[in-house]
Design an enzyme around this catalytic site. Structure first.
Site, PDB file in Angstrom:
ATOM      1  N   LEU A  21      44.663  22.787  70.252  1.00  0.00           N
ATOM      2  CA  LEU A  21      44.651  22.196  71.687  1.00  0.00           C
ATOM      3  C   LEU A  21      46.016  21.086  71.725  1.00  0.00           C
ATOM      4  CD1 LEU A  21      40.932  21.804  72.048  1.00  0.00           C
ATOM      5  CD2 LEU A  21      42.421  23.657  73.053  1.00  0.00           C
TER       6      LEU A  21
ATOM      7  N   GLN B 273      47.938  17.654  69.451  1.00  0.00           N
ATOM      8  CA  GLN B 273      48.298  16.693  68.374  1.00  0.00           C
ATOM      9  C   GLN B 273      48.101  15.391  68.796  1.00  0.00           C
ATOM     10  OE1 GLN B 273      49.430  17.983  65.149  1.00  0.00           O
ATOM     11  NE2 GLN B 273      49.516  15.896  64.472  1.00  0.00           N
ATOM     12  N   GLY B 274      47.120  14.535  67.906  1.00  0.00           N
ATOM     13  CA  GLY B 274      46.986  13.218  68.296  1.00  0.00           C
ATOM     14  C   GLY B 274      47.685  12.387  67.283  1.00  0.00           C
ATOM     15  N   GLY B 275      47.347  10.864  67.352  1.00  0.00           N
ATOM     16  CA  GLY B 275      48.069   9.954  66.441  1.00  0.00           C
ATOM     17  C   GLY B 275      47.650  10.311  65.052  1.00  0.00           C
ATOM     18  N   PHE B 276      46.227  10.909  64.890  1.00  0.00           N
ATOM     19  CA  PHE B 276      45.529  10.990  63.287  1.00  0.00           C
ATOM     20  C   PHE B 276      45.571  12.292  63.128  1.00  0.00           C
ATOM     21  CE2 PHE B 276      44.140   6.591  64.848  1.00  0.00           C
ATOM     22  CZ  PHE B 276      44.622   6.132  63.664  1.00  0.00           C
TER      23      PHE B 276
ATOM     24  N   PRO C  73      45.862  16.858  64.237  1.00  0.00           N
ATOM     25  CA  PRO C  73      45.624  17.940  65.235  1.00  0.00           C
ATOM     26  C   PRO C  73      44.103  18.061  65.853  1.00  0.00           C
ATOM     27  CG  PRO C  73      45.889  18.998  63.216  1.00  0.00           C
ATOM     28  CD  PRO C  73      45.973  17.413  62.767  1.00  0.00           C
TER      29      PRO C  73
ATOM     30  N   LYS D  96      38.571  17.608  65.741  1.00  0.00           N
ATOM     31  CA  LYS D  96      39.700  16.604  65.350  1.00  0.00           C
ATOM     32  C   LYS D  96      39.701  16.794  64.013  1.00  0.00           C
ATOM     33  CE  LYS D  96      40.901  11.841  66.188  1.00  0.00           C
ATOM     34  NZ  LYS D  96      40.655  10.780  66.619  1.00  0.00           N
TER      35      LYS D  96
ATOM     36  N   ASP E 170      44.400   2.718  73.230  1.00  0.00           N
ATOM     37  CA  ASP E 170      45.164   3.832  73.538  1.00  0.00           C
ATOM     38  C   ASP E 170      44.896   4.561  74.597  1.00  0.00           C
ATOM     39  OD1 ASP E 170      47.649   5.207  72.846  1.00  0.00           O
ATOM     40  OD2 ASP E 170      46.500   6.603  71.513  1.00  0.00           O
TER      41      ASP E 170
END
Length: 806
Positions: free
Chosen positions: A496, A498-501, A503, A518, A615
């Site tokens: 879905l 890619q976040g800071g920590f 996929p 997550k 964030d």
């Protein structure tokens, strides 16, 4: 003497008119040996179109292009050298004696030329009022005698009189292709074709994959476009013969119209009259998620319920996997051609994919039915023309159907005529009884497992519960095998974002429940103790405007959080896209702003713990099936003590464009830094523009600076998203005022979230904002940005991400 003077004057007037007519005629054409340099143009006879050198905004490259001259909103319709730009203003285009158009760059090298070299006795290059650039014999203006024409090489724009399709003899295709980026006209990922396989269809591709299928031509429109404008001034033509298949349209009167394939994968038709100030969108597709190709599996129809797609098996079919649409449906009763099958009628549908369908455009309905009945492999038939003539056949499964409230067509699907006898009925009863017993057993097992899980969590995690009771530990624990199966082993198709920590993947559990997984990256630096603490923290946060955490998974160095799945993705998916933003009318945008505000108020004041998100941005606001906003991604959140108001960090964590000045520069964060991010979001929702990367021809300010400038000049309404058809002016001005209050330079000047919620719900006058704390692109602080150390989550948002133990 007087007669002589009069004659001289008349001769002078005639001579002047002759010169004027020669000058006018030369404006739209070139003869051999003549050329156009950068800064010079050709203009069609009626002044509709102009050809010259175009420099896209934010680019130094130059392209030979055609655009509307008579329209204030600059609209390029064709580019010659899409993939070979000229790097400066030295470009020259000329016509040879053989009729070859050549474009030369600064080194006198040909970077583009027309592909026809058939010589003519007296060739000219001419820009027509249709927008077509042609090379023809000066003595022959018949279109079928053109030596070359730009209409044979479309770019992203489909103009009246242009043809899209395939020549069966030569195999030549004419199709539209989106630009690569807003500043680069090179062919992009989306293309609009007439697919000639089976019965020809109008399709939009993403690369080589089918993205949207408008369907086959039914004599009036494409079967998947019942909303296609049927205005008398539009005339649509579809030609299918042994020589080729083509689609074109004409416009009567003074209306201008164009159809464009844009960067986001949408086809949009625009129109304008000479009196209107700009273009008006009158049609676009895909219209919704049901228009996405094969969003439902085979033998299913898609319809929209509460703005979300809903997949239903056709009558006579049952689902292979409940709630897993992609598996499609199968027949309740198998076909038996020998004993005789029947055909069931289904009306109001977009006809299935015809890429494998034989057809005959002359057969009657009765002949078509007889042809399908006589072939045991034929599964369905329909009239190819909406008037009931012509024949379309399907063999095998039926794909990509949707149901319409109005419009649509009728298809006849082969079904078994046999009915279950006494023995079959008895067997069915036994099977149903067995299923019910099995469900009872499974229910008991699930209850036992849940009880054991709660007992296990109570023992293993008691050190992290702060003895607040087992009500905090209602989260499920998942094993890695379950998650891998649900996400098809973390397949790229299920990713879905890619976040800071790490996929995030979409998954479907065995019971059909959809989840978002997550998967924390192994390099995040977070140990099991910190991870479990974060799980407990998030489990304490329960609010309708926060994404719900369902459970967690730990196995060796794998750590995952399992959330509820949000079918409408994130706010940025809609608000920053020209087409999708139309789904967010003004009432929905106000609803989203209010929901985000209430979610932040809960985090700051009403939850058991005081949470600073750190964030908050458009991509971290998810939308459920009813477009309700839910704040997500607490990987950077911090807990504040009861009397704590501010904290400091040595490493900045957040996203540039949303970070407050004191946080981006000095690492100071507080509830007021979240308020600043909220203010940025409000102005983005109102304008449909991103703060970071915003550009304006009159200044170098970002969105906050632009909003402030308009506010000071009392022109705030100019910032409103032009995709909004109607708004409440008082509400818009109130939101802009509140947004500017939230982004003020000094934290102490900004309101807290409880005040913001009150502002949204009242009609009392608001304070005047002070100058916002904003950065332009040139002045971005050189803190530890992700561009150098951490990688960015998207092209337009650079996240500075560093894990801090909480």
């Amino acid at each position: 003497m007087r007669k002589s003077t009069t004659c001289i004057n008349m001769l002078w007037i005639c001579f002047s008119l002759l010169l004027l007519s020669q000058t006018s005629s030369s404006l739209d054409s070139l003869s051999p040996g003549e050329s156009i340099k950068d800064g010079e143009t050709l203009v069609s006879a009626a002044g509709t179109f102009e050809l010259g050198f175009h420099r896209p905004q934010n680019s130094s490259n130059r392209y030979l292009a055609i655009w509307y001259k008579a329209v204030s909103a600059f609209s390029v319709v064709w580019v010659a050298n899409r993939e070979t730009p000229i790097l400066d203003s030295s470009g020259v285009v000329s016509l040879s004696k053989k009729g070859l158009v050549a474009l030369l760059n600064e080194k006198n090298i040909t970077v583009w030329s027309s592909n026809k070299t058939t010589s003519a006795q007296n060739p000219i290059m001419q820009l027509l009022d249709s927008g077509n650039l042609v090379v023809r014999d000066a003595n022959d203006d018949q279109s079928d005698e053109f030596l070359w024409q730009s209409f044979d090489s479309p770019c992203d724009t489909f103009l009246p009189g242009m043809r899209i399709g395939r020549n069966f003899s030569t195999g030549e295709d004419r199709f539209l292709t989106s630009w690569k980026t807003a500043n680069d006209p090179a062919p992009g990922q989306f293309s609009l074709w007439i697919d000639p396989r089976g019965f020809p269809q109008f399709v939009l591709r993403n690369g080589t994959a089918m993205h949207y299928r408008a369907g086959s031509w039914n004599g009036l429109r494409f079967t998947g476009t019942p909303q296609l404008p049927q205005i008398q001034i539009f005339k649509y033509e579809f030609e299918l013969s042994k020589n080729g298949v083509y689609y074109e349209y004409e416009v009567q009167g003074t209306l201008m119209s164009r159809l464009v394939v844009n960067l986001s994968g949408f086809v949009e038709r625009f129109a304008r009259t000479p009196e209107s100030p700009g273009w008006r969108s009158i049609y676009f597709a895909p219209l919704d998620q049901c228009d996405e190709y094969s969003v439902c599996g085979v033998n299913m129809k898609c319809n929209i319920v509460d703005n979300s797609p809903n997949c239903v098996c056709l009558e006579g079919f049952v689902s292979k996997s409940p709630k897993n649409w992609s598996d499609g449906c199968f027949r309740k009763t198998p076909l038996d051609c020998k004993t005789g099958d029947v055909f069931r009628s289904y009306a109001g549908l977009k006809l299935p994919d015809t890429s494998g369908s034989p057809y005959n455009t002359t057969l009657s309905f009765a002949e078509c039915k007889e042809m399908c009945s006589g072939n045991c492999n034929c599964t369905a038939f329909a009239s190819s023309n909406i008037n009931g003539t012509g024949c379309l056949l399907w063999f095998g499964e039926l794909a990509d159907m949707r149901e319409y409230n109005e419009g649509g067509q009728e298809i006849y699907i082969r079904m078994s005529s046999s009915k279950p006898g006494k023995i079959e009925k008895k067997l069915i009863g036994i099977v149903i009884s067995a299923i019910l017993v099995g469900m009872l057993v499974v229910g008991i097992i699930v209850c036992i497992r849940k009880r054991k899980q709660r007992m296990t969590r109570g023992i293993n995690m008691s050190d992290y519960e702060n003895k607040e009771g087992k009500e905090d530990m209602e989260l499920l624990t998942f094993d890695i095998t379950t998650i891998a199966k649900a996400t098809d082993n973390f397949a790229s198709d299920n990713k879905l974002g890619q976040g800071g920590f790490g996929p995030v993947y979409k998954g479907t559990l065995t019971d059909g429940q959809e989840i978002a997984v997550k998967r924390l990256s192994k390099s995040s630096g977070q140990g099991q103790t910190e991870f479990k603490t974060e799980v407990i923290l998030i489990s304490k946060l329960q609010h309708r405007n926060l994404v719900k955490l369902l459970g967690w998974c730990i196995q060796k160095d794998e750590k995952m959080l399992i959330y509820e799945f949000m079918p409408n993705k994130s706010l940025d998916f809609f608000i920053f896209d020209q087409m999708r933003s139309k789904f967010l009318d003004w009432p929905k945008r106000v609803h989203i702003i209010e929901g985000i505000a209430k979610g932040l108020l809960y985090l700051h004041h009403d939850s058991r713990l005081r949470i600073i998100h750190r964030d908050l941005k458009a991509s971290n606001v998810l939308l459920d099936k009813d477009m309700n906003p839910k704040i997500s991604d607490f990987g950077m959140a911090r807990i504040f003590g009861g009397d704590q108001t501010e904290a400091n960090t040595n490493r900045v964590a957040g996203t540039y464009g949303y970070m407050s000045p004191e946080y981006a520069v000095d690492g100071l964060f507080s509830m007021k830094s979240d308020v600043f991010s909220f203010g940025v979001l409000v102005l983005e929702i109102v304008s449909g523009k991103k703060n970071r990367g915003f550009s304006h021809p009159d200044h170098s300010l970002n969105l906050l600076g632009h909003a402030w400038k308009l506010w000071v000049e009392e022109r705030s309404l100019e910032i409103v998203d032009n995709m909004l058809d109607s708004v409440s002016i008082s509400e818009v001005l109130r939101c802009i005022n509140m947004g500017l209050l939230c982004v003020q330079q000094r934290p102490e000047d900004r309101p807290n979230m409880s005040s913001v919620v009150v502002m949204l719900g009242s009609e009392s006058s608001l304070p005047q904002p002070k100058q916002p704390g904003f950065f332009t692109e040139r002045n971005m602080p050189e803190a530890e940005s992700s561009s150098s150390k951490h990688g960015s989550s998207s092209i337009n948002e650079m996240s500075a991400s560093s894990l801090v133990a909480r």
